[in-house]
Design a protein around this motif. Structure first.
Motif, PDB file in Angstrom:
ATOM      1  N   CYS A  45      15.445  -1.780   9.719  1.00 47.49           N
ATOM      2  CA  CYS A  45      14.921  -0.540   8.792  1.00 47.49           C
ATOM      3  C   CYS A  45      13.826  -0.149   9.659  1.00 47.49           C
ATOM      4  O   CYS A  45      13.042  -1.005   9.968  1.00 47.49           O
ATOM      5  N   VAL A  46      13.529   1.148   9.905  1.00 48.78           N
ATOM      6  CA  VAL A  46      12.369   1.520  10.526  1.00 48.78           C
ATOM      7  C   VAL A  46      11.185   1.342   9.651  1.00 48.78           C
ATOM      8  O   VAL A  46      10.093   0.965  10.281  1.00 48.78           O
ATOM      9  N   THR A  47      11.363   1.333   8.540  1.00 48.38           N
ATOM     10  CA  THR A  47      10.123   0.779   7.680  1.00 48.38           C
ATOM     11  C   THR A  47       9.743  -0.274   7.884  1.00 48.38           C
ATOM     12  O   THR A  47       8.498  -0.655   7.955  1.00 48.38           O
ATOM     13  N   ASP A  48      10.727  -1.400   8.143  1.00 47.56           N
ATOM     14  CA  ASP A  48      10.176  -2.767   8.368  1.00 47.56           C
ATOM     15  C   ASP A  48       9.530  -2.819   9.738  1.00 47.56           C
ATOM     16  O   ASP A  48       8.846  -3.563   9.831  1.00 47.56           O
ATOM     17  N   ILE A  49      10.045  -1.912  10.521  1.00 47.78           N
ATOM     18  CA  ILE A  49       9.228  -2.113  12.046  1.00 47.78           C
ATOM     19  C   ILE A  49       8.026  -1.587  11.629  1.00 47.78           C
ATOM     20  O   ILE A  49       7.067  -1.836  12.404  1.00 47.78           O
ATOM     21  N   GLN A  50       7.935  -0.557  11.013  1.00 46.33           N
ATOM     22  CA  GLN A  50       6.441   0.337  10.825  1.00 46.33           C
ATOM     23  C   GLN A  50       5.606  -0.730  10.278  1.00 46.33           C
ATOM     24  O   GLN A  50       4.598  -0.961  10.559  1.00 46.33           O
ATOM     25  N   GLN A  51       6.125  -1.375   9.142  1.00 39.64           N
ATOM     26  CA  GLN A  51       5.066  -2.420   8.700  1.00 39.64           C
ATOM     27  C   GLN A  51       4.860  -3.515   9.485  1.00 39.64           C
ATOM     28  O   GLN A  51       3.469  -4.054   9.303  1.00 39.64           O
ATOM     29  N   ARG A  52       5.474  -4.071  10.322  1.00 42.02           N
ATOM     30  CA  ARG A  52       5.046  -5.071  11.203  1.00 42.02           C
ATOM     31  C   ARG A  52       4.202  -4.488  12.307  1.00 42.02           C
ATOM     32  O   ARG A  52       3.161  -5.297  12.609  1.00 42.02           O
ATOM     33  N   ALA A  53       4.409  -3.390  12.852  1.00 37.94           N
ATOM     34  CA  ALA A  53       3.704  -2.981  13.659  1.00 37.94           C
ATOM     35  C   ALA A  53       2.280  -2.160  13.211  1.00 37.94           C
ATOM     36  O   ALA A  53       1.335  -2.192  14.001  1.00 37.94           O
ATOM     37  N   GLY A  54       2.239  -2.101  12.104  1.00 38.98           N
ATOM     38  CA  GLY A  54       1.104  -1.522  11.401  1.00 38.98           C
ATOM     39  C   GLY A  54       0.851  -0.164  11.923  1.00 38.98           C
ATOM     40  O   GLY A  54      -0.599   0.201  12.062  1.00 38.98           O
ATOM     41  N   LEU A  55       1.628   0.434  12.214  1.00 41.00           N
ATOM     42  CA  LEU A  55       1.525   1.904  12.634  1.00 41.00           C
ATOM     43  C   LEU A  55       1.839   3.016  11.562  1.00 41.00           C
ATOM     44  O   LEU A  55       2.729   2.692  10.554  1.00 41.00           O
ATOM     45  N   GLN A  57       4.179   6.049   9.888  1.00 39.41           N
ATOM     46  CA  GLN A  57       5.528   6.342  10.103  1.00 39.41           C
ATOM     47  C   GLN A  57       5.995   7.229  11.014  1.00 39.41           C
ATOM     48  O   GLN A  57       6.770   7.314  11.772  1.00 39.41           O
ATOM     49  N   SER A  58       5.192   8.436  11.490  1.00 43.27           N
ATOM     50  CA  SER A  58       5.307   9.528  12.559  1.00 43.27           C
ATOM     51  C   SER A  58       5.217   8.672  13.960  1.00 43.27           C
ATOM     52  O   SER A  58       6.005   8.983  14.733  1.00 43.27           O
ATOM     53  N   THR A  59       4.105   7.758  14.016  1.00 46.00           N
ATOM     54  CA  THR A  59       4.091   7.176  15.079  1.00 46.00           C
ATOM     55  C   THR A  59       5.224   6.160  15.592  1.00 46.00           C
ATOM     56  O   THR A  59       5.732   6.014  16.544  1.00 46.00           O
ATOM     57  N   THR A  60       5.564   5.180  14.621  1.00 46.12           N
ATOM     58  CA  THR A  60       6.846   4.497  14.707  1.00 46.12           C
ATOM     59  C   THR A  60       8.118   5.104  15.082  1.00 46.12           C
ATOM     60  O   THR A  60       8.621   4.733  16.093  1.00 46.12           O
ATOM     61  N   SER A  61       8.085   6.231  14.338  1.00 45.49           N
ATOM     62  CA  SER A  61       9.367   7.077  14.520  1.00 45.49           C
ATOM     63  C   SER A  61       9.425   7.567  15.958  1.00 45.49           C
ATOM     64  O   SER A  61      10.613   7.591  16.544  1.00 45.49           O
ATOM     65  N   GLN A  62       8.257   7.981  16.515  1.00 44.43           N
ATOM     66  CA  GLN A  62       8.011   8.685  17.767  1.00 44.43           C
ATOM     67  C   GLN A  62       8.530   7.435  18.793  1.00 44.43           C
ATOM     68  O   GLN A  62       9.030   7.895  19.684  1.00 44.43           O
ATOM     69  N   TYR A  63       7.728   6.291  18.681  1.00 41.67           N
ATOM     70  CA  TYR A  63       8.128   5.185  19.543  1.00 41.67           C
ATOM     71  C   TYR A  63       9.413   4.752  19.606  1.00 41.67           C
ATOM     72  O   TYR A  63      10.085   4.566  20.820  1.00 41.67           O
ATOM     73  N   LEU A  64      10.377   4.758  18.510  1.00 41.85           N
ATOM     74  CA  LEU A  64      11.459   4.572  18.271  1.00 41.85           C
ATOM     75  C   LEU A  64      12.321   5.329  19.147  1.00 41.85           C
ATOM     76  O   LEU A  64      13.483   5.092  19.703  1.00 41.85           O
TER      77      LEU A  64
END
Length: 102
Positions: A45-55, A57-64
């Protein structure tokens, strides 16, 4: 074979350390807290990736999105959640193409 535009998209995606790290993490989806064996099929889940990355939500979504556009990950939508997994077949094709060049 990859076109020049496709290779440029891959190199652009991999030029960012956080995006490279996300790809490394996705290689071991079970390393994410709460992942169940049946989750591996759809990804993390993108939320789990975001939490691990410490970024954010919008940055994580953009990177993905950049990784997806480069053909390095696959997105699967389930309800309001989006899950990501590595596109191992395309990554293998990319590595073969790079071996041919180098």
């Amino acid at each position: 074979m990859f076109s020049e535009a496709e290779l440029l998209a891959v190199f652009r995606a991999l030029s960012n350390p956080a995006r490279r790290q996300i790809l490394v993490w996705l290689k071991e989806p079970m390393s994410f807290p709460g992942q169940e064996p049946e989750d591996v099929e759809i990804g993390v889940c993108v939320t789990d990736i975001q939490q691990r990355a410490g970024l954010g939500q919008s940055t994580t979504s953009q990177y993905l999105a950049i990784l997806r556009q480069a053909g390095l990950v696959i997105a699967t939508r389930r309800g309001k959640w989006t899950y990501y997994r590595r596109d191992e077949a395309n990554i293998a094709r990319l590595l073969d193409a790079l071996r041919d060049v180098f």
